[in-house]
Design a protein around this motif. Structure first.
Motif, mmCIF file in Angstrom:
data_model
loop_
_atom_site.group_PDB
_atom_site.id
_atom_site.type_symbol
_atom_site.label_atom_id
_atom_site.label_comp_id
_atom_site.label_asym_id
_atom_site.label_seq_id
_atom_site.Cartn_x
_atom_site.Cartn_y
_atom_site.Cartn_z
ATOM 1 N N ASP A 1 42.446 2.999 -9.029
ATOM 2 C CA ASP A 1 41.619 2.560 -10.155
ATOM 3 C C ASP A 1 40.134 2.664 -9.846
ATOM 4 O O ASP A 1 39.333 3.033 -10.712
ATOM 5 C CB ASP A 1 41.938 1.110 -10.515
ATOM 6 N N SER A 2 39.744 2.301 -8.631
ATOM 7 C CA SER A 2 38.322 2.091 -8.362
ATOM 8 C C SER A 2 37.726 2.984 -7.286
ATOM 9 O O SER A 2 36.503 3.015 -7.132
ATOM 10 C CB SER A 2 38.103 0.637 -7.941
ATOM 11 N N TRP B 1 37.061 -5.962 -13.463
ATOM 12 C CA TRP B 1 37.575 -4.742 -12.834
ATOM 13 C C TRP B 1 37.215 -4.606 -11.365
ATOM 14 O O TRP B 1 37.882 -3.882 -10.630
ATOM 15 C CB TRP B 1 37.071 -3.504 -13.580
ATOM 16 N N VAL C 1 39.635 -1.727 -17.570
ATOM 17 C CA VAL C 1 38.945 -0.733 -16.739
ATOM 18 C C VAL C 1 39.726 -0.472 -15.449
ATOM 19 O O VAL C 1 39.492 0.519 -14.766
ATOM 20 C CB VAL C 1 37.500 -1.201 -16.438
ATOM 21 N N SER C 2 40.664 -1.348 -15.126
ATOM 22 C CA SER C 2 41.565 -1.156 -13.973
ATOM 23 C C SER C 2 42.998 -1.037 -14.485
ATOM 24 O O SER C 2 43.817 -1.942 -14.301
ATOM 25 C CB SER C 2 41.441 -2.341 -13.001
ATOM 26 N N ASN D 1 33.662 4.235 -12.303
ATOM 27 C CA ASN D 1 33.930 5.305 -13.266
ATOM 28 C C ASN D 1 32.634 6.052 -13.598
ATOM 29 O O ASN D 1 31.533 5.613 -13.223
ATOM 30 C CB ASN D 1 34.608 4.772 -14.538
ATOM 31 N N SER E 1 30.836 6.361 -16.286
ATOM 32 C CA SER E 1 29.819 5.661 -17.078
ATOM 33 C C SER E 1 28.959 4.765 -16.203
ATOM 34 O O SER E 1 27.744 4.638 -16.426
ATOM 35 C CB SER E 1 30.480 4.850 -18.208
ATOM 36 N N ASN F 1 32.318 10.308 -8.363
ATOM 37 C CA ASN F 1 31.868 8.932 -8.629
ATOM 38 C C ASN F 1 31.202 8.321 -7.394
ATOM 39 O O ASN F 1 31.397 7.160 -7.058
ATOM 40 C CB ASN F 1 33.036 8.037 -9.076
#
Length: 472
Positions: free
Chosen positions: A59-60, A122, A150-151, A296, A298, A323
């Motif tokens: 996810d991150s 997140w 977001v996750s 992410n 953004s 990222n």
């Protein structure tokens, strides 16, 4: 011909109703039930650690150790701490009974609030959902968890495994974005705990106000770090760089947001900061096994806009397709530069100089109260003077961020950085109603306690009452 609007059905309403019904049945009140649920949290983390680590990192782009320590181990420790202390926390807490209420006993009785809503974030999606869940369950509540969209992989993990390990009528998970969260917030809860930014916090608070629901807000802010001339410079540089950059690349609400360095040590300290970055992450931090990615694209774009602030003393490299933003030190920034207009929440650290403590205090107090304030000095009186003059949610002297890892300390903000606090017993108390109780004996019941009173007795009764209630 009249066109009928389709009926909008709430997904959250029946879930909250089921949680409330189960709470009213009283099952969650017993010590045995609470302990079993806390044990289930630990078992979930132990059994599914590898799968959870995969979800967290996918996810991150979080570094492996950061994911393990900040999410899994912290929550496991919080649950184990609660298991050990639970029986003591649940006991009535005796307190003094003043002479005018004797004979009798006074105590505080911790009682569950009801249905708790936990809205996670997140950056630490397990820490900020299952962490508060520990306190909510320990206090005997039923709980709805809303993980961050977001996750998504961690959210799916919670949706899949929470019902397999915890009581399905007592703990629910509901995924979704803005529409689903709006639906959830339309329901009545007995407490809401939200982690995130101040903009959404206002929305959450407004929705809660319609039901007079109390809210715990864990927000953030621009956390200042003061480095005085008498600080141990080498140790200070190491601790600041580690806490700012090694921990999820600065995507932590308690991370140092900007430095105030005494002007007599400014140039020397800049070099020490730069050397610490190289020592910890190498010449190519992108290859470091402790360097995390930005959540992410953004957020990469948001942080890129901050890099135009001041001058880059070190770092500043960006690889958008990965990222990645490297550890960056900025100098010669102004207060109206983009990097100083909002919480950074990333691997960028502006470094300012200051002339004296009075100037540092003034600069800190020109902003909203931060979630954390850090002071590096060997002079404890000077540190306490700064603490006395500046408000913050928490603080460290000669350290950063570690206050959030102590289960025995309250964690929370003040003003724009949040309201109320949790962790350890503070979580238990936060999600309990502390009912005041006086238990009066019937063995002594003087007739003089009751009216009517003779006119000539009034003055004497006033004197006695004044002495009993105020001592003079």
């Amino acid at each position: 011909m009249t066109t009928l609007e389709p009926e909008i059905t709430s997904m959250a309403a029946p879930i909250v109703a089921q949680l409330r019904q189960h709470f009213q049945q009283g099952v969650a009140r017993s010590y045995e039930w609470r302990l079993a649920q806390l044990q289930a949290i630990v078992k979930l983390l132990d059994d599914k650690e590898e799968e959870l680590m995969t979800a967290l990192m996918a996810d991150s782009g979080k570094a492996e150790f950061t994911a393990y320590a900040g999410d899994i181990v912290f929550v496991r420790g919080e649950a184990k701490h609660a298991m050990k202390q639970l029986k003591q926390w649940m006991k009535p807490r005796k307190t003094a009974t003043p002479i005018y209420l004797q004979p009798g006993k006074s105590y505080v009785r911790p009682e569950p609030l009801g249905v708790i809503l936990i809205i996670g974030a997140w950056n630490f999606p397990i820490h900020l959902t299952l962490g508060p869940l520990v306190g909510a369950i320990a206090a005997g509540n039923t709980v709805l968890i809303k993980p961050s969209e977001v996750s998504p992989k961690v959210a799916a993990f919670l949706t899949k495994y929470v019902p397999q390990y915890l009581h399905t009528d007592s703990v629910k998970v509901l995924e979704g974005g803005i529409e689903e969260t709006t639906d959830i917030l339309a329901q009545r809860f007995d407490k809401i705990l939200y982690t995130g930014n101040s903009h959404v916090a206002k929305i959450v608070s407004a929705a809660a106000a319609k039901h007079l629901t109390p809210v715990t807000l864990e927000l953030g802010g621009k956390n200042p770090t003061v480095v005085r001339a008498d600080a141990n410079l080498a140790v200070s540089a190491h601790r600041i760089i580690e806490s700012k950059f090694a921990n999820n690349a600065g995507q932590v609400c308690v991370a140092p947001d900007y430095l105030l360095v005494h002007d007599t040590i400014y140039e020397e300290f800049l070099l020490l900061l730069k050397q610490a970055v190289v020592d910890f992450f190498g010449d190519h931090p992108i290859d470091s096994n402790v360097w995390s990615r930005i959540i992410n694209p953004s957020h990469v774009q948001r942080l890129k806009k901050m890099l135009v602030s001041g001058e880059t003393f070190h770092g500043g490299d960006v690889i958008e397709e990965e990222n990645y933003i490297g550890p960056t030190l900025l100098i010669n920034c102004r207060d109206d530069d983009p990097v100083m207009l909002e919480e950074i929440f990333g691997p960028i650290l502006p470094v300012f100089s200051y002339k004296n403590d009075r100037e540092a205090i003034k600069r800190i107090n020109q902003r909203e109260h931060p979630l954390a304030l850090y002071i590096y000095t060997e002079d404890r009186q000077a540190a306490n003077n700064i603490l006395d003059a500046c408000n913050s949610g928490g603080s460290c002297i000669n350290a950063c961020t570690i206050q959030a890892g102590n289960h025995n300390l309250p964690f929370g903000g003040v003003g724009y950085s949040g309201s109320q606090a949790y962790h350890g017993q503070y979580s238990f108390d936060n999600m309990s109603h502390l009912r005041a109780v006086i238990d009066k004996s019937t063995k002594v019941d003087p007739a003089g306690n009751y009216p009517p009173f003779k006119e000539k007795e009034i003055a004497l009764r006033k004197k006695i009452t004044r002495w009993l209630l105020s001592g003079t």
